[in-house]
Design an enzyme around this catalytic site. Structure first.
Site, PDB file in Angstrom:
ATOM      1  N   GLU B  41       0.847  -1.198   0.000  1.00 11.70           N
ATOM      2  CA  GLU B  41       0.000   0.000   0.000  1.00 11.70           C
ATOM      3  C   GLU B  41       0.888   1.255   0.000  1.00 11.70           C
ATOM      4  O   GLU B  41       1.862   1.340   0.764  1.00 11.70           O
ATOM      5  CB  GLU B  41      -0.845  -0.017   1.282  1.00 11.70           C
ATOM      6  N   LYS B 112      -9.104   2.527  -2.160  1.00  8.77           N
ATOM      7  CA  LYS B 112      -9.359   1.956  -0.835  1.00  8.77           C
ATOM      8  C   LYS B 112     -10.712   2.449  -0.322  1.00  8.77           C
ATOM      9  O   LYS B 112     -11.054   3.628  -0.487  1.00  8.77           O
ATOM     10  CB  LYS B 112      -8.244   2.401   0.116  1.00  8.77           C
ATOM     11  N   CYS B 148      -5.273  -2.907   2.221  1.00  2.00           N
ATOM     12  CA  CYS B 148      -5.116  -2.997   3.677  1.00  2.00           C
ATOM     13  C   CYS B 148      -6.444  -3.150   4.437  1.00  2.00           C
ATOM     14  O   CYS B 148      -7.090  -4.185   4.347  1.00  2.00           O
ATOM     15  CB  CYS B 148      -4.317  -1.797   4.173  1.00  2.00           C
ATOM     16  N   GLY B 294      23.955   7.342  27.307  1.00  2.12           N
ATOM     17  CA  GLY B 294      24.539   7.274  28.637  1.00  2.12           C
ATOM     18  C   GLY B 294      24.257   5.915  29.248  1.00  2.12           C
ATOM     19  O   GLY B 294      23.136   5.433  29.175  1.00  2.12           O
ATOM     20  N   THR B 401      16.604   6.493  26.535  1.00  4.04           N
ATOM     21  CA  THR B 401      16.473   5.184  27.179  1.00  4.04           C
ATOM     22  C   THR B 401      15.281   5.088  28.141  1.00  4.04           C
ATOM     23  O   THR B 401      15.204   4.167  28.941  1.00  4.04           O
ATOM     24  CB  THR B 401      17.764   4.834  27.960  1.00  4.04           C
TER      25      THR B 401
END
Lengths: 545, 545
Positions: B41, B112, B148, B294, B401
């Site tokens: 798609e 679609k 889809c 880090g 993180t």
């Protein structure tokens, strides 16, 4: 038949507050002799409630408010916007609806047909469009009830929708049209709104009552300016901008027409008042009072300081002057003079010592490299850090002072001068910031003239000027406006006469800096296309960069 | 009839790159004897192209690629997804379409019908839904072409749409179904996908060829896993996860059924591979190579370091160990051991001196106050600043993180540990981070055991532990999952047995920290509800806070 318009400042998710406000307004409307009082679109929840709508608990609380309002609808009808559950299993779970409440109960619920899903709007994310059209009968009148966008599909060259709700309602011959809106401010919106209402009145020949929200919800500002339009196309009344207001109108006198109450729509006045509202409501609705910002001696922080002082009061604004070894004397003096003009607390903190301690810490790693953007950014970040330290210690919220031109081309330091809880002027191009500063000085010098006239500089290295890295702001802003607001591509821009190389350079800067803009505070929206929730660009995209 | 599935890694807006990739795949498909090759798609533009779709220039470039592909469609048909202009003035300007290209020209364009507009999807922002349904005739076969979501409205309890495209196409008696998808990864998605395809095959009894994207576009990851389903409901083939693949199938053998090629779908394997893909493609698609982060000695940074090393190679990952006076010896030792295990460059930078220089600078202003979150945040921000300084000097991109639990409750420092260009594990709850770390150690210790077993601590003051400020992660994560992924409100959570006070405390923390999450890097999405573009909550909202 007397109709009251209640133009109120709602608060998203604050059900108790919104209910109390509407009950008070209902009392006022009754005192004004109104038969009907009309509130805004999704007034019960505040607009836009966004994904809170996905919580069943949130919808239950909204329903409880609607029921309380219904009980209060005695001797007066109340028309209020709130979500309504879709009983059909197929399709979205909710409608965006207008409730007609009278005689203590819900008389009728009319759903919104046209669901804006562009720019800042995501309505089709939540709502099913209406598929039935029925006027409301009340005290012998027939009322065409519509919600916001429902009346905006008239007179457009490129309509977004295939349907026109008032075309569907007119065969039932309504006496007048009510429109419950939550129509966000941009500096051309008040003008556009009148055009659209006029187009409707010209097409249908019915009086229209358009009720808007007022006040800000994070980045989105509502200016009010609710409208009553007579069938002859004149503005019977336009409610004030940026303040709550409840006014009642006799239908017969609106029918007659011939009155014209319209307010001036000067761009800088509107922007100034919108930004003051935006700052005030951000703090007010979060239960905060005090703001802090860094004053560099430049124009951007100067303008933000003035807005903050006007929104929050001098006693609630604190500024830091944080010169480095690269700061010029005039910067410090200009900043100090501004702080004194504004009567706000200011402190001078020299950042050179901290800068040197970073330098010595990084020396083993930076050895052999020369001074570049890394060292420049360290200075900007020390300032951001000091402001945040004061914020964390004393509860002042940091105001960000970036403008739209630098946000567009990435001329700013993440976690440095791009830090802050609210970005106040990042929907103003640099040239507009200058315009606003002159507007602020119109009735006496607030911002020292030198701040306005000196050439812009970040002062992160000796003798640095914005013009070293950027095109002249007049040209830059022209290209940016065409690219951002008008979605013009390189070919169109070059055809407008802009230099080819320059166009490619600017568009590349804009698209490569999407990653920076993804991490900034919400930006008060005053244009038709602001950075933030209304402009969604892929970061890893490889287009024009 | 032989059908080739081309599961490729596209790049948003990289028209030349995407074209070249599809031309190469067409050659491969021809070599495999295919009559048709099917791409994903919006393969031409990459998915999601977002507001680039509003630029006429962008659409022109997409059309040029479609035309180039049409010219290459000789001796083979090419089916490819691309936007298509809507010739009708009313409605949205574009369709999300599947082009059927053969004999050197565009043979047919199918639009679609079902436009996902929820979570990360904004398709109704750009596209008009299809209103016509027509199978494609090719070499004596009738093909039902779908895009889809068009096949996802079967077998749902609460369907989002009122229409079912394949119901419309079946009266034309197609021989098989092609589905061009761009279906983002979440760790349950591969399983769901098979269920949905099975439901379709059971309803219609036709072979189905489902073609997915692979690779990441900023936060959205595509896992591939394209499917060929036989009419008897067996999986004829499932393409590999997280790699490009082109395979050709004879329709007759798919018709027969009875084969079952399905891959294992272990949660942590999928998440691990998805995150490695996410990091690799973020860097690859932005033309970047090197990452920095880090290492605190804690579990979050350890897991991110492993992912970065696996995605980019040890030579491209650099880590900083930045202890303060509050860091424990074991933290430094654990971090060093991990860096050595990973064979990545590491440097130790003591932050105490810089901290002291801030302290003395702020002393006149902080006098009389006691050590609190302000001082804690200074440490976190010094670390963020040092990482950004290295990033700016040497071009390493900072990896964030944060995990999902701390992002949810705001247990992190803006511009400190919340800094970074890409947030790698912020869609993993803390308990899932532990799970992932154990998965990483399954074939030999990579992450030192002590990092996994010691109690989590931010080490920003003496003897600090996460458990001082937060509920146990087992309980916290349970509440967060129900609130965030499942949209359960306070009543439902309390009914599940969670403590009432705790529930209110947690939901309040989540909602009050929306302002922090508004400023973080894009988060690699691995769950069904990640923070970021798929979850939109008002900052000034006064709901549950």
């Amino acid at each position: 038949m007397k109709i009251a318009i209640a133009q109120l400042n709602y608060h998203i998710g604050n059900f108790e507050g919104n209910l109390q406000k509407m009950l008070n307004a209902t009392t006022t409307a009754k005192e004004q002799g109104a038969d009907i009082v009309v509130f805004g679109e999704l007034a019960v929840t505040g607009y836009p409630p966004q994904d809170f709508l996905e919580f069943d608990d949130f919808i239950q609380r909204s329903e409880a408010v609607v029921n309380s309002l219904a009980k209060a609808a005695t001797d007066i009808a109340i028309v209020v916007g709130a979500p309504c559950r879709n009983p059909v299993v197929e399709g979205k779970d909710l409608y965006n609806s207008a409730y007609f409440l009278a005689e203590g109960t819900i008389q009728q619920v009319v759903h919104k047909t046209l669901l804006p899903t562009y720019d800042i709007f995501d309505e089709y994310r939540y709502f099913e469009p209406a598929s039935e059209f029925k006027v409301v009968d009340y005290k012998g009148s027939k009322i065409a009830l519509t919600v916001c966008e429902d009346i905006w599909n008239v007179g457009n060259e490129n309509p977004l929708y295939k349907i026109c709700p008032l075309d569907e309602l007119m065969p039932q011959n309504p006496d007048f049209v009510l429109n419950l809106s939550a129509s966000p401010f941009s500096f051309t919106h008040a003008e556009n709104r009148i055009h659209v209402l006029k187009a409707n009145v010209e097409r249908y020949g019915k009086p229209m009552f358009y009720v808007n929200h007022v006040g800000a919800q994070t980045e989105i500002i509502f200016d009010g300016g609710s409208l009553v339009m007579s069938p002859d196309g004149t503005v019977h009344d336009e409610l004030p901008y940026f303040e709550e207001c409840i006014r009642t109108y006799a239908l017969e006198s609106v029918q007659k027409g011939g009155v014209k109450h319209v307010q001036p729509k000067e761009k800088m006045t509107l922007i100034h008042d919108a930004l003051v509202t935006g700052v005030r409501d951000y703090f007010g609705k979060l239960g905060l009072k005090k703001a802090i910002l860094g004053l560099s001696g430049g124009i951007d922080s100067a303008v933000v300081a003035v807005l903050a002082q006007r929104a929050l009061g001098a006693e609630n604004v604190r500024v830091l002057l944080m010169p480095s070894q690269f700061s010029s004397d005039h910067s410090i003096n200009d900043a100090r003079e501004l702080a004194e003009n504004l009567n706000v607390q200011y402190d001078l903190i020299q950042i050179e010592d901290v800068y040197k301690s970073y330098e010595s810490l990084l020396q083993p790693h930076f050895a052999g490299t020369s001074f570049n953007v890394a060292e420049e950014n360290i200075q900007a970040r020390i300032r951001g850090m000091l402001l945040m330290a004061m914020s964390n210690k004393f509860g002042h919220i940091l105001l960000n002072t970036s403008n739209k031109s630098e946000a567009a081309v990435g001329y700013g330091t993440l976690y440095g001068d791009m830090a802050g809880g609210l970005s106040v002027i990042a929907d103003l191009y640099k040239t507009e910031v200058f315009e606003l500063s002159r507007y602020m000085n119109k009735e006496g010098e607030v911002i020292p003239e030198n701040i306005i006239t000196k050439p812009p500089s970040a002062e992160l290295r000796p003798d640095q000027f914005d013009s070293d890295s950027l095109p002249d702001y007049d040209i830059l802003d022209g290209v940016l406006y065409q690219y951002i607001e008008k979605r013009q591509g390189p070919k169109e821009l070059i055809a407008m006469g802009y230099d080819e190389k320059l166009v490619h350079r600017i568009l590349k800067m804009v698209n490569r800096n999407e990653f920076k803009r993804a991490q900034v505070a919400p930006i008060l929206r005053v244009s038709s296309k602001a950075f933030g929730m209304g402009r969604r660009i892929p970061i890893v995209g490889k287009y024009l960069n």
